[in-house]
Write a protein that holds these residues in place. Sequence first.
Motif, PDB file in Angstrom:
ATOM      1  N   LEU A  96      -7.594 -15.609  -1.196  1.00 12.84           N
ATOM      2  CA  LEU A  96      -6.226 -15.123  -1.018  1.00 12.84           C
ATOM      3  C   LEU A  96      -6.168 -13.798  -0.255  1.00 12.84           C
ATOM      4  O   LEU A  96      -5.120 -13.397   0.238  1.00 12.84           O
ATOM      5  CB  LEU A  96      -5.570 -14.964  -2.410  1.00 12.84           C
ATOM      6  N   TRP A  97      -7.316 -13.133  -0.132  1.00 13.73           N
ATOM      7  CA  TRP A  97      -7.335 -11.765   0.400  1.00 13.73           C
ATOM      8  C   TRP A  97      -6.658 -11.651   1.760  1.00 13.73           C
ATOM      9  O   TRP A  97      -5.792 -10.796   1.963  1.00 13.73           O
ATOM     10  CB  TRP A  97      -8.788 -11.268   0.474  1.00 13.73           C
ATOM     11  N   ASP A  98      -7.050 -12.539   2.690  1.00 19.53           N
ATOM     12  CA  ASP A  98      -6.494 -12.442   4.043  1.00 19.53           C
ATOM     13  C   ASP A  98      -4.980 -12.597   4.057  1.00 19.53           C
ATOM     14  O   ASP A  98      -4.296 -12.042   4.911  1.00 19.53           O
ATOM     15  CB  ASP A  98      -7.137 -13.486   4.961  1.00 19.53           C
ATOM     16  N   GLU A  99      -4.470 -13.371   3.119  1.00 20.67           N
ATOM     17  CA  GLU A  99      -3.027 -13.620   3.101  1.00 20.67           C
ATOM     18  C   GLU A  99      -2.247 -12.472   2.457  1.00 20.67           C
ATOM     19  O   GLU A  99      -1.060 -12.321   2.716  1.00 20.67           O
ATOM     20  CB  GLU A  99      -2.721 -14.929   2.350  1.00 20.67           C
ATOM     21  N   VAL A 100      -2.885 -11.675   1.609  1.00 20.01           N
ATOM     22  CA  VAL A 100      -2.112 -10.669   0.850  1.00 20.01           C
ATOM     23  C   VAL A 100      -2.571  -9.219   1.076  1.00 20.01           C
ATOM     24  O   VAL A 100      -1.951  -8.296   0.537  1.00 20.01           O
ATOM     25  CB  VAL A 100      -2.140 -10.958  -0.679  1.00 20.01           C
ATOM     26  N   LYS A 101      -3.618  -9.026   1.879  1.00 19.53           N
ATOM     27  CA  LYS A 101      -4.206  -7.672   1.949  1.00 19.53           C
ATOM     28  C   LYS A 101      -3.218  -6.616   2.447  1.00 19.53           C
ATOM     29  O   LYS A 101      -3.357  -5.444   2.122  1.00 19.53           O
ATOM     30  CB  LYS A 101      -5.478  -7.670   2.790  1.00 19.53           C
ATOM     31  N   ASP A 102      -2.207  -7.053   3.215  1.00 21.69           N
ATOM     32  CA  ASP A 102      -1.245  -6.080   3.732  1.00 21.69           C
ATOM     33  C   ASP A 102      -0.002  -5.952   2.861  1.00 21.69           C
ATOM     34  O   ASP A 102       0.955  -5.271   3.225  1.00 21.69           O
ATOM     35  CB  ASP A 102      -0.817  -6.487   5.156  1.00 21.69           C
ATOM     36  N   ARG A 103       0.008  -6.681   1.754  1.00 25.25           N
ATOM     37  CA  ARG A 103       1.220  -6.648   0.911  1.00 25.25           C
ATOM     38  C   ARG A 103       0.857  -6.575  -0.570  1.00 25.25           C
ATOM     39  O   ARG A 103       1.531  -7.182  -1.412  1.00 25.25           O
ATOM     40  CB  ARG A 103       2.086  -7.876   1.198  1.00 25.25           C
ATOM     41  N   LEU A 104      -0.184  -5.792  -0.865  1.00 24.60           N
ATOM     42  CA  LEU A 104      -0.696  -5.751  -2.235  1.00 24.60           C
ATOM     43  C   LEU A 104       0.311  -5.166  -3.222  1.00 24.60           C
ATOM     44  O   LEU A 104       0.246  -5.442  -4.420  1.00 24.60           O
ATOM     45  CB  LEU A 104      -1.992  -4.941  -2.287  1.00 24.60           C
ATOM     46  N   SER A 105       1.251  -4.376  -2.689  1.00 20.61           N
ATOM     47  CA  SER A 105       2.198  -3.741  -3.612  1.00 20.61           C
ATOM     48  C   SER A 105       3.418  -4.624  -3.872  1.00 20.61           C
ATOM     49  O   SER A 105       4.248  -4.299  -4.715  1.00 20.61           O
ATOM     50  CB  SER A 105       2.634  -2.392  -3.038  1.00 20.61           C
ATOM     51  N   GLU A 106       3.503  -5.746  -3.122  1.00 20.15           N
ATOM     52  CA  GLU A 106       4.642  -6.634  -3.380  1.00 20.15           C
ATOM     53  C   GLU A 106       4.436  -7.373  -4.713  1.00 20.15           C
ATOM     54  O   GLU A 106       3.318  -7.513  -5.192  1.00 20.15           O
ATOM     55  CB  GLU A 106       4.785  -7.662  -2.249  1.00 20.15           C
ATOM     56  N   SER A 107       5.543  -7.885  -5.236  1.00 20.41           N
ATOM     57  CA  SER A 107       5.462  -8.564  -6.529  1.00 20.41           C
ATOM     58  C   SER A 107       4.670  -9.864  -6.417  1.00 20.41           C
ATOM     59  O   SER A 107       4.793 -10.602  -5.429  1.00 20.41           O
ATOM     60  CB  SER A 107       6.880  -8.876  -7.023  1.00 20.41           C
ATOM     61  N   GLY A 108       3.872 -10.141  -7.426  1.00 20.18           N
ATOM     62  CA  GLY A 108       3.110 -11.386  -7.462  1.00 20.18           C
ATOM     63  C   GLY A 108       4.007 -12.601  -7.423  1.00 20.18           C
ATOM     64  O   GLY A 108       3.635 -13.656  -6.898  1.00 20.18           O
ATOM     65  N   VAL A 138     -10.702  -5.669  -7.077  1.00 22.34           N
ATOM     66  CA  VAL A 138      -9.502  -6.418  -6.702  1.00 22.34           C
ATOM     67  C   VAL A 138      -9.750  -7.187  -5.403  1.00 22.34           C
ATOM     68  O   VAL A 138      -9.436  -8.373  -5.281  1.00 22.34           O
ATOM     69  CB  VAL A 138      -8.276  -5.474  -6.563  1.00 22.34           C
ATOM     70  N   GLU A 139     -10.350  -6.491  -4.432  1.00 11.89           N
ATOM     71  CA  GLU A 139     -10.592  -7.152  -3.147  1.00 11.89           C
ATOM     72  C   GLU A 139     -11.556  -8.334  -3.318  1.00 11.89           C
ATOM     73  O   GLU A 139     -11.336  -9.420  -2.778  1.00 11.89           O
ATOM     74  CB  GLU A 139     -11.157  -6.163  -2.116  1.00 11.89           C
ATOM     75  N   LEU A 140     -12.612  -8.089  -4.090  1.00 15.40           N
ATOM     76  CA  LEU A 140     -13.606  -9.147  -4.290  1.00 15.40           C
ATOM     77  C   LEU A 140     -12.978 -10.365  -4.968  1.00 15.40           C
ATOM     78  O   LEU A 140     -13.189 -11.512  -4.546  1.00 15.40           O
ATOM     79  CB  LEU A 140     -14.777  -8.616  -5.131  1.00 15.40           C
TER      80      LEU A 140
END
Lengths: 229, 253
Positions: free
Chosen positions: B135-147, B126-128
């Motif tokens: 997109l990783w830097d923008e979403v890494k702290d909110r992975l559980s939020e809805s897409g 997922v991270e890769l």
Amino acid sequence: MTEHTVRAFDQDIRALRALIADMGGRAEAAVNGAMDALVTQDHERALAIVGGDQKIDALEAEVEKLVVRIIALRAPMADDLREVIAALKIAGTLERIGDYAKSVAKRVPKLSGGQRFEALALFPAMTTVVVEMVHDVLDAFIARDADKAVDVWKRDKTVDDFHNSIFRALLTFMMENPQSIGSAAHLLFIAKNLERVGDHATNIAEMVYYAATGTNLGERERGNGTATA
Amino acid sequence: MTAAKITARDVSVYYGEKQALESVSIDIATEHVTAFIGPSGCGKSTFLRCFNRMNDTIIGARCTGRIELDGEDIYGAEMDVVQLRARVGMVFQKPNPFPKSIYENVAYGPRIHGLAMDKTELDRIVELALTRAGLWDEVKDRLSESGTSLSGGQQQRLCIARAIAVDPEVILMDEPCSALDPIATAKIEDLINQLRGRYAIVIVTHNMQQAARVSQRTAFFHLGKLIEFGETSELFTNPRAEKTKDYITGRYG
């Protein structure tokens, strides 16, 4: 040629061609006029030509502005892009041709010594050839006519031949009449200027060819017969 | 010339009686981004959708000719369509994240295809994928939020991450930026450039400037026919076909 869907684009292209035609007309008139002024020793006419060069410079600036605007607003592609880029380069070249006319005109007062140079008879004929080249190559540009551009391109040889004849005639004259060296040197420069006008018309022919076909006319085989002092 | 990833030969597509694509042949290589351009109804999207058999789902659609992925006939009897679509991913015009978390959007594919042994490995995939999709830097702290809570541009990159996650060989993009603003578009274009060489990328676009910016090969379609295919720089400066020229210079009419 089919019109563009965005008709304002066609207007821009027409405006660009009109500017180039205007510049070209003025550059031709300047070269012709400078030669007339030289042959008839008309100093006022020569001055007018020196002054008229400003207008050619101003037109070049206008072409630049319009080209930048077309590229920014219309994002031209393919033959349009090539034409717009060619117009920019042609404007720069016509400006140089105007400078050569000015340079010829500036020398007119320096030749008022009353000496008769036989070689002078060749100058109007050489002028006619180079001015026709400029005229025809701009017609070729506006019509996107590659064949006509090639035709102009081939004529450069005639100009070089004229220049060589004049060069030799003046050299002989200077050896025989050392007191004429000052005036003859000016005439040598004038002949060189005309020869450069021919070169520039040839360069424009290459630009026109590329704009019309998308391929290069190829490195011109430079005649090694061009006289060098 | 490098080996083609996708080889299409004499491909025709019919929707019922109507022929949408006429005998198109083309080679798609991994090292280039390939752009399909042409006016609406020219067959470019139809052709794109042949590459992972998306047209199969359209009733009355049929495809003739041959399309090979690494020499394998994708319409062959032994071809598993689900596997094919993992190998040939797709990104659509409108971002279409699943109504699930950001993490689940990306993890879904690898999980159903059994690509991860355990949670740690899945996390890494997922991270890769999110990193490669920028997109990783923008979403890494909110992975559980809805897409679906992401912005349009982020959603589209999430969809690209989702396509990448199953480690495809080809990514098909059908107008991936037409619903995005210029900055989000620039990010996608930059991303396409980053992904070039790793995946064979084919992009359908109405935006010719975009085709010129992102692709190295461009194919121009008109009324179901492939009119011209060649180097992008050549096609946009010196097209061979009159129809291509009329189209790209805006004289089409």
